[in-house]
Design a protein around this motif. Structure first.
Motif, PDB file in Angstrom:
ATOM      1  N   UNK A 179      -4.310   0.798  11.951  1.00  0.00           N
ATOM      2  CA  UNK A 179      -4.495   1.628  10.769  1.00  0.00           C
ATOM      3  C   UNK A 179      -4.650   3.103  11.101  1.00  0.00           C
ATOM      4  N   UNK A 180      -5.243   3.417  12.251  1.00  0.00           N
ATOM      5  CA  UNK A 180      -5.444   4.835  12.579  1.00  0.00           C
ATOM      6  C   UNK A 180      -4.125   5.566  12.808  1.00  0.00           C
ATOM      7  N   UNK A 181      -3.011   4.829  12.894  1.00  0.00           N
ATOM      8  CA  UNK A 181      -1.701   5.458  13.028  1.00  0.00           C
ATOM      9  C   UNK A 181      -1.000   5.636  11.677  1.00  0.00           C
ATOM     10  N   UNK A 182      -1.655   5.187  10.612  1.00  0.00           N
ATOM     11  CA  UNK A 182      -1.065   5.319   9.271  1.00  0.00           C
ATOM     12  C   UNK A 182      -1.335   6.722   8.770  1.00  0.00           C
TER      13      UNK A 182
ATOM     14  N   UNK B   7       0.846  -1.197   0.000  1.00  0.00           N
ATOM     15  CA  UNK B   7       0.000   0.000   0.000  1.00  0.00           C
ATOM     16  C   UNK B   7       0.883   1.250   0.000  1.00  0.00           C
ATOM     17  N   UNK B   8       0.529   2.220  -0.825  1.00  0.00           N
ATOM     18  CA  UNK B   8       1.271   3.480  -0.858  1.00  0.00           C
ATOM     19  C   UNK B   8       0.768   4.399   0.251  1.00  0.00           C
ATOM     20  N   UNK B   9       1.653   4.725   1.163  1.00  0.00           N
ATOM     21  CA  UNK B   9       1.322   5.662   2.238  1.00  0.00           C
ATOM     22  C   UNK B   9       2.133   6.930   2.022  1.00  0.00           C
ATOM     23  N   UNK B  10       1.895   7.925   2.835  1.00  0.00           N
ATOM     24  CA  UNK B  10       2.590   9.189   2.693  1.00  0.00           C
ATOM     25  C   UNK B  10       4.096   9.081   2.748  1.00  0.00           C
TER      26      UNK B  10
END
Length: 120
Positions: free
Chosen positions: A116-119, A82-85
């Motif tokens: 996930x809420x920390x992503x 998954x592409x994250x910031x």
């Protein structure tokens, strides 16, 4: 291949069903190998074990074709790139979990799972 969270969640029902078949199939393969070891003078071929092996192989191949990474068995552990910031991370699901609620960096593995809420 990269997945959005929505894409990964859309594949989860099929992944869950295949994970359950893999677990059952691996159990049957183990049992078949044990039966073969007990039988003296057999030819080493057990059709049921072969069928289960082929079934497991087919399900494992499905994960590969989808771009889903299998990281472990018993229970099955899979990751969706998954592409994250801050770069590519892995959305993580373990057999028995209801949803994809975790992620981790490639270098931290399962031990580095975070909600996930920390992503960011």
């Amino acid at each position: 291949m990269l997945f959005t969270l929505e894409e990964a969640r859309a594949l989860l029902p099929e992944a869950r069903a295949r994970a359950d078949r893999i677990a059952a199939g691996l159990g049957q393969v183990r049992a078949g190998i044990d039966r073969l070891a007990e039988v003296a003078g057999g030819n080493g071929h057990d059709p049921d074990t072969l069928d289960e092996t082929l079934s497991v192989r087919s399900d494992l191949e499905w994960f590969r074709r989808q771009g889903i990474e299998i990281k472990g068995f018993d229970p099955l552990l899979i990751d969706f790139p998954h592409q994250a910031g801050h770069g590519v991370v892995l959305l993580c699901w373990r057999q028995g979990e209801e949803d994809i609620d975790w992620w981790h960096d490639r270098d931290t593995g399962f031990a580095g799972r975070r909600p996930l809420n920390e992503l960011g």
